[in-house]
Design a protein around this motif. Sequence first.
Motif, PDB file in Angstrom:
ATOM      1  N   HIS A 162       0.842  -1.195   0.000  1.00  0.00           N
ATOM      2  CA  HIS A 162       0.000   0.000   0.000  1.00  0.00           C
ATOM      3  C   HIS A 162       0.877   1.244   0.000  1.00  0.00           C
ATOM      4  O   HIS A 162       1.822   1.340   0.791  1.00  0.00           O
ATOM      5  CB  HIS A 162      -0.910   0.014   1.235  1.00  0.00           C
ATOM      6  CG  HIS A 162      -1.685   1.288   1.413  1.00  0.00           C
ATOM      7  ND1 HIS A 162      -1.507   2.125   2.504  1.00  0.00           N
ATOM      8  CD2 HIS A 162      -2.631   1.883   0.643  1.00  0.00           C
ATOM      9  CE1 HIS A 162      -2.308   3.162   2.396  1.00  0.00           C
ATOM     10  NE2 HIS A 162      -3.003   3.042   1.275  1.00  0.00           N
ATOM     11  N   SER A 163       0.598   2.189  -0.905  1.00  0.00           N
ATOM     12  CA  SER A 163       1.283   3.476  -0.964  1.00  0.00           C
ATOM     13  C   SER A 163       2.791   3.273  -1.143  1.00  0.00           C
ATOM     14  O   SER A 163       3.215   2.701  -2.151  1.00  0.00           O
ATOM     15  CB  SER A 163       0.946   4.282   0.294  1.00  0.00           C
ATOM     16  OG  SER A 163       1.329   5.648   0.157  1.00  0.00           O
ATOM     17  N   PHE A 188      -1.968  -1.319  -3.919  1.00  0.00           N
ATOM     18  CA  PHE A 188      -3.031  -0.434  -3.461  1.00  0.00           C
ATOM     19  C   PHE A 188      -2.522   0.997  -3.320  1.00  0.00           C
ATOM     20  O   PHE A 188      -1.537   1.258  -2.630  1.00  0.00           O
ATOM     21  CB  PHE A 188      -3.583  -0.941  -2.118  1.00  0.00           C
ATOM     22  CG  PHE A 188      -4.121  -2.349  -2.184  1.00  0.00           C
ATOM     23  CD1 PHE A 188      -5.399  -2.589  -2.656  1.00  0.00           C
ATOM     24  CD2 PHE A 188      -3.343  -3.432  -1.798  1.00  0.00           C
ATOM     25  CE1 PHE A 188      -5.904  -3.887  -2.736  1.00  0.00           C
ATOM     26  CE2 PHE A 188      -3.823  -4.727  -1.869  1.00  0.00           C
ATOM     27  CZ  PHE A 188      -5.115  -4.959  -2.350  1.00  0.00           C
ATOM     28  N   ASN A 189      -3.187   1.912  -4.025  1.00  0.00           N
ATOM     29  CA  ASN A 189      -2.833   3.338  -4.012  1.00  0.00           C
ATOM     30  C   ASN A 189      -1.348   3.550  -4.313  1.00  0.00           C
ATOM     31  O   ASN A 189      -0.640   4.244  -3.562  1.00  0.00           O
ATOM     32  CB  ASN A 189      -3.201   3.973  -2.676  1.00  0.00           C
ATOM     33  CG  ASN A 189      -4.675   3.833  -2.331  1.00  0.00           C
ATOM     34  OD1 ASN A 189      -5.081   2.803  -1.778  1.00  0.00           O
ATOM     35  ND2 ASN A 189      -5.463   4.838  -2.657  1.00  0.00           N
ATOM     36  N   VAL A 253      -6.662   2.000  -7.540  1.00  0.00           N
ATOM     37  CA  VAL A 253      -6.542   3.443  -7.325  1.00  0.00           C
ATOM     38  C   VAL A 253      -7.923   4.038  -7.057  1.00  0.00           C
ATOM     39  O   VAL A 253      -8.939   3.542  -7.533  1.00  0.00           O
ATOM     40  CB  VAL A 253      -5.880   4.147  -8.525  1.00  0.00           C
ATOM     41  CG1 VAL A 253      -4.556   3.490  -8.883  1.00  0.00           C
ATOM     42  CG2 VAL A 253      -6.797   4.151  -9.740  1.00  0.00           C
ATOM     43  N   ASN A 254      -7.919   5.095  -6.281  1.00  0.00           N
ATOM     44  CA  ASN A 254      -9.154   5.847  -6.020  1.00  0.00           C
ATOM     45  C   ASN A 254      -9.124   7.108  -6.863  1.00  0.00           C
ATOM     46  O   ASN A 254      -8.112   7.821  -6.892  1.00  0.00           O
ATOM     47  CB  ASN A 254      -9.249   6.193  -4.531  1.00  0.00           C
ATOM     48  CG  ASN A 254     -10.612   6.752  -4.147  1.00  0.00           C
ATOM     49  OD1 ASN A 254     -11.064   7.761  -4.700  1.00  0.00           O
ATOM     50  ND2 ASN A 254     -11.281   6.118  -3.197  1.00  0.00           N
ATOM     51  N   ASP A 257      -7.927  10.251  -5.128  1.00  0.00           N
ATOM     52  CA  ASP A 257      -6.634  10.231  -4.442  1.00  0.00           C
ATOM     53  C   ASP A 257      -5.569  10.849  -5.348  1.00  0.00           C
ATOM     54  O   ASP A 257      -5.184  10.244  -6.355  1.00  0.00           O
ATOM     55  CB  ASP A 257      -6.262   8.781  -4.096  1.00  0.00           C
ATOM     56  CG  ASP A 257      -4.926   8.679  -3.364  1.00  0.00           C
ATOM     57  OD1 ASP A 257      -4.332   9.718  -3.054  1.00  0.00           O
ATOM     58  OD2 ASP A 257      -4.489   7.533  -3.106  1.00  0.00           O
ATOM     59  N   CYS A 260      -2.350   8.657  -6.461  1.00  0.00           N
ATOM     60  CA  CYS A 260      -2.360   7.554  -7.433  1.00  0.00           C
ATOM     61  C   CYS A 260      -3.322   7.735  -8.599  1.00  0.00           C
ATOM     62  O   CYS A 260      -3.268   6.961  -9.564  1.00  0.00           O
ATOM     63  CB  CYS A 260      -2.687   6.237  -6.721  1.00  0.00           C
ATOM     64  SG  CYS A 260      -4.342   6.168  -5.994  1.00  0.00           S
ATOM     65  N   SER A 261      -4.202   8.717  -8.561  1.00  0.00           N
ATOM     66  CA  SER A 261      -5.273   8.806  -9.566  1.00  0.00           C
ATOM     67  C   SER A 261      -4.761   9.041 -10.980  1.00  0.00           C
ATOM     68  O   SER A 261      -5.468   8.769 -11.954  1.00  0.00           O
ATOM     69  CB  SER A 261      -6.266   9.918  -9.183  1.00  0.00           C
ATOM     70  OG  SER A 261      -5.624  11.179  -9.163  1.00  0.00           O
ATOM     71  N   HIS A 331      -7.176   7.651   0.206  1.00  0.00           N
ATOM     72  CA  HIS A 331      -5.875   6.977   0.182  1.00  0.00           C
ATOM     73  C   HIS A 331      -5.781   5.846   1.202  1.00  0.00           C
ATOM     74  O   HIS A 331      -4.790   5.121   1.232  1.00  0.00           O
ATOM     75  CB  HIS A 331      -4.760   8.000   0.444  1.00  0.00           C
ATOM     76  CG  HIS A 331      -3.378   7.480   0.163  1.00  0.00           C
ATOM     77  ND1 HIS A 331      -2.936   7.177  -1.116  1.00  0.00           N
ATOM     78  CD2 HIS A 331      -2.331   7.188   0.996  1.00  0.00           C
ATOM     79  CE1 HIS A 331      -1.689   6.743  -1.061  1.00  0.00           C
ATOM     80  NE2 HIS A 331      -1.293   6.731   0.210  1.00  0.00           N
ATOM     81  N   TRP A 336     -10.427  -1.001   0.451  1.00  0.00           N
ATOM     82  CA  TRP A 336     -10.339  -2.030  -0.574  1.00  0.00           C
ATOM     83  C   TRP A 336     -10.938  -3.366  -0.165  1.00  0.00           C
ATOM     84  O   TRP A 336     -10.995  -4.297  -0.979  1.00  0.00           O
ATOM     85  CB  TRP A 336      -8.885  -2.201  -1.011  1.00  0.00           C
ATOM     86  CG  TRP A 336      -8.373  -0.955  -1.662  1.00  0.00           C
ATOM     87  CD1 TRP A 336      -7.446  -0.081  -1.165  1.00  0.00           C
ATOM     88  CD2 TRP A 336      -8.803  -0.415  -2.909  1.00  0.00           C
ATOM     89  NE1 TRP A 336      -7.261   0.959  -2.034  1.00  0.00           N
ATOM     90  CE2 TRP A 336      -8.079   0.788  -3.109  1.00  0.00           C
ATOM     91  CE3 TRP A 336      -9.709  -0.821  -3.880  1.00  0.00           C
ATOM     92  CZ2 TRP A 336      -8.251   1.576  -4.249  1.00  0.00           C
ATOM     93  CZ3 TRP A 336      -9.880  -0.035  -5.013  1.00  0.00           C
ATOM     94  CH2 TRP A 336      -9.153   1.147  -5.185  1.00  0.00           C
TER      95      TRP A 336
END
Length: 351
Positions: A162-163, A188-189, A253-254, A257, A260-261, A331, A336
């Motif tokens: 994540h991130s 994730f993100n 991705v959100n 966000d 990551c968008s 984020h 998820w």
Amino acid sequence: MASGSEYFNRCGPKYLTNIDWNNAHHRRSVSASLVEGVYMLEEDRQARRGVSQCVAPPWWEFFNFKVVNSLVDDNDKSIFGAIFEYKPSAYSYHRSMDRSPRYVIAFRGTLIKLESFARDLKLDIDIIRNGLHHTGRFRTAIKAVLDLVSVVGSSKVWLTGHSLGAAMAMLAGKNMAKRGNFLEAFLFNPPYVSPPIERIKNKKVRHGLRFAGTLIKAGIAFAAAVSDNHNNSNGIQDSSFAAISGWIPCLFVNHLDPICSEYIGYFKHRKKLEDIGAGGLARLTSQHSLGNMAMSAVGIKGIDTSEPLHLLPSANLTVNLYPCQDMISAHELHQWWRPDLNLNCSVYKYK
């Protein structure tokens, strides 16, 4: 503060009483939960004041996983990753087990805790500078991946993060893909180093900015190629990008966000260029980062413009369109494993 077990009991996907490994939602939820487990391992370590090896909170045993190794940063001794082994009980076997992992290597993101935040923040800056591959944390991570794959093979090893951890998993996955090992990955993100053009509401303005960026990148790449030395290195980069085209990581991705968008626009723009017959231009510019080029051009030291970490030729892109309160919640990891997400999924395969 709630313990890992208490948090999972309150917020975790315990509705998954029986995992179907053919179900994309189940695979996504379990992968995200294991990353949450790494966050909890490090929080538990800090709460215990210096105990470097923690006793695993029991909640991930709900999914029949156990921690076989914690990955520790040489600099601050924080736990940034963990290797989970899947040990299903005999009565839980069913046909979907053929798609299950044997091991999952999970990496956490930035943790806003006193003992680890400074190191995590430095690594976040390394991502912006495209220098994560030079860090001790990544060397520890890729060694763990290489060692495990050499023993059990690549087909039963998953990567997830994540991130900051998603960037770590992505870099490890790209390195393994160059060796011909395509590991299943759930990211994730993942950070995308670029101004958040996707957040601009006017569609024409978004397209205009991306097309202008494409022309600028094409011009810079062409100008750099006039040098024989640069031309040789560019050929290496082209072949390297093509080498990982068969690796199709799952990106989550959100759309709200900003971290990551931009992956949404990156792949949509690539498709648009391919559709209008500009595939050559798309291949050239999709492996160059305008942000890294710009930072290097204005004299910011330490910027590596070769093979940007965040750029990929192929991906299984899942976009969460579920309404979020703010950018922070957009984020967060726990989104998820929600059962009521509004998701848009697209598969992109390019060279």
